[in-house]
Write a protein that holds these residues in place. Structure first.
Motif, PDB file in Angstrom:
ATOM      1  N   HIS A 296       0.821  -1.208   0.000  1.00 17.80           N
ATOM      2  CA  HIS A 296       0.000   0.000   0.000  1.00 17.80           C
ATOM      3  C   HIS A 296       0.859   1.263   0.000  1.00 17.80           C
ATOM      4  O   HIS A 296       0.521   2.261  -0.637  1.00 17.80           O
ATOM      5  CB  HIS A 296      -0.958  -0.001   1.199  1.00 17.80           C
ATOM      6  CG  HIS A 296      -2.109  -0.924   1.013  1.00 17.80           C
ATOM      7  ND1 HIS A 296      -2.076  -2.243   1.404  1.00 17.80           N
ATOM      8  CD2 HIS A 296      -3.318  -0.735   0.438  1.00 17.80           C
ATOM      9  CE1 HIS A 296      -3.214  -2.823   1.088  1.00 17.80           C
ATOM     10  NE2 HIS A 296      -3.993  -1.926   0.499  1.00 17.80           N
ATOM     11  N   GLN A 297       1.976   1.236   0.718  1.00 24.76           N
ATOM     12  CA  GLN A 297       2.886   2.377   0.713  1.00 24.76           C
ATOM     13  C   GLN A 297       3.547   2.556  -0.651  1.00 24.76           C
ATOM     14  O   GLN A 297       3.734   3.681  -1.106  1.00 24.76           O
ATOM     15  CB  GLN A 297       3.953   2.207   1.801  1.00 24.76           C
ATOM     16  CG  GLN A 297       3.413   2.375   3.201  1.00 24.76           C
ATOM     17  CD  GLN A 297       4.439   2.017   4.257  1.00 24.76           C
ATOM     18  OE1 GLN A 297       5.134   1.007   4.157  1.00 24.76           O
ATOM     19  NE2 GLN A 297       4.538   2.851   5.293  1.00 24.76           N
ATOM     20  N   VAL A 298       3.865   1.443  -1.304  1.00 25.99           N
ATOM     21  CA  VAL A 298       4.443   1.517  -2.647  1.00 25.99           C
ATOM     22  C   VAL A 298       3.436   2.135  -3.615  1.00 25.99           C
ATOM     23  O   VAL A 298       3.792   2.970  -4.453  1.00 25.99           O
ATOM     24  CB  VAL A 298       4.905   0.123  -3.134  1.00 25.99           C
ATOM     25  CG1 VAL A 298       5.357   0.171  -4.584  1.00 25.99           C
ATOM     26  CG2 VAL A 298       6.032  -0.415  -2.245  1.00 25.99           C
ATOM     27  N   ILE A 299       2.181   1.771  -3.481  1.00 24.48           N
ATOM     28  CA  ILE A 299       1.134   2.376  -4.308  1.00 24.48           C
ATOM     29  C   ILE A 299       1.056   3.878  -4.045  1.00 24.48           C
ATOM     30  O   ILE A 299       0.918   4.680  -4.971  1.00 24.48           O
ATOM     31  CB  ILE A 299      -0.235   1.696  -4.059  1.00 24.48           C
ATOM     32  CG1 ILE A 299      -0.226   0.288  -4.634  1.00 24.48           C
ATOM     33  CG2 ILE A 299      -1.382   2.521  -4.670  1.00 24.48           C
ATOM     34  CD1 ILE A 299      -1.433  -0.546  -4.270  1.00 24.48           C
TER      35      ILE A 299
ATOM     36  N   ALA B  32       3.944   5.492  -5.823  1.00 23.38           N
ATOM     37  CA  ALA B  32       3.686   5.501  -7.268  1.00 23.38           C
ATOM     38  C   ALA B  32       2.656   6.573  -7.626  1.00 23.38           C
ATOM     39  O   ALA B  32       2.808   7.275  -8.632  1.00 23.38           O
ATOM     40  CB  ALA B  32       3.207   4.129  -7.726  1.00 23.38           C
ATOM     41  N   THR B  33       1.642   6.715  -6.812  1.00 24.64           N
ATOM     42  CA  THR B  33       0.618   7.737  -7.040  1.00 24.64           C
ATOM     43  C   THR B  33       1.218   9.133  -6.970  1.00 24.64           C
ATOM     44  O   THR B  33       0.941   9.992  -7.812  1.00 24.64           O
ATOM     45  CB  THR B  33      -0.523   7.587  -6.016  1.00 24.64           C
ATOM     46  OG1 THR B  33      -1.087   6.279  -6.145  1.00 24.64           O
ATOM     47  CG2 THR B  33      -1.597   8.635  -6.219  1.00 24.64           C
TER      48      THR B  33
ATOM     49  N   LEU C 121       3.293  14.108  -9.628  1.00 23.19           N
ATOM     50  CA  LEU C 121       4.401  15.018  -9.933  1.00 23.19           C
ATOM     51  C   LEU C 121       4.650  15.121 -11.430  1.00 23.19           C
ATOM     52  O   LEU C 121       4.857  16.216 -11.965  1.00 23.19           O
ATOM     53  CB  LEU C 121       5.675  14.547  -9.213  1.00 23.19           C
ATOM     54  CG  LEU C 121       5.665  14.690  -7.692  1.00 23.19           C
ATOM     55  CD1 LEU C 121       6.845  13.940  -7.079  1.00 23.19           C
ATOM     56  CD2 LEU C 121       5.697  16.152  -7.285  1.00 23.19           C
ATOM     57  N   VAL C 122       4.608  13.991 -12.116  1.00 20.17           N
ATOM     58  CA  VAL C 122       4.808  13.996 -13.569  1.00 20.17           C
ATOM     59  C   VAL C 122       3.669  14.734 -14.257  1.00 20.17           C
ATOM     60  O   VAL C 122       3.893  15.536 -15.167  1.00 20.17           O
ATOM     61  CB  VAL C 122       4.932  12.552 -14.110  1.00 20.17           C
ATOM     62  CG1 VAL C 122       4.913  12.523 -15.637  1.00 20.17           C
ATOM     63  CG2 VAL C 122       6.201  11.896 -13.593  1.00 20.17           C
TER      64      VAL C 122
END
Length: 67
Positions: free
Chosen positions: A27-30, A33-34, A39-40
């Motif tokens: 969940h932290q990795v998600i 990624a979010t 930012l992009v």
């Protein structure tokens, strides 16, 4: 698959593996990624604004008197 795509895939997999090895949960990795996507997206939008804000040669300066 092109070399660029392979490099991107390897980088993403390495980043993911490092995050998981450091103890981040899926969940932290998600969440990370979010945040990266946000930012992009912001960067792309700001780039679009900057390119659309530049006057085109046809427009000329606003102070120029028109006939």
């Amino acid at each position: 698959m092109s070399t660029d795509q392979k490099g991107t895939r390897i980088l993403a997999r390495t980043f993911f593996n490092q995050l998981r090895a450091a103890g981040y949960t899926p969940h932290q990795v998600i969440g990370i990624a979010t945040e990266l996507l946000e930012l992009v997206t912001t960067d792309l939008r700001e780039g679009d604004k900057a390119s659309s804000a530049q006057p085109t040669p046809e427009a000329g300066p606003e102070w120029q008197q028109r006939a």
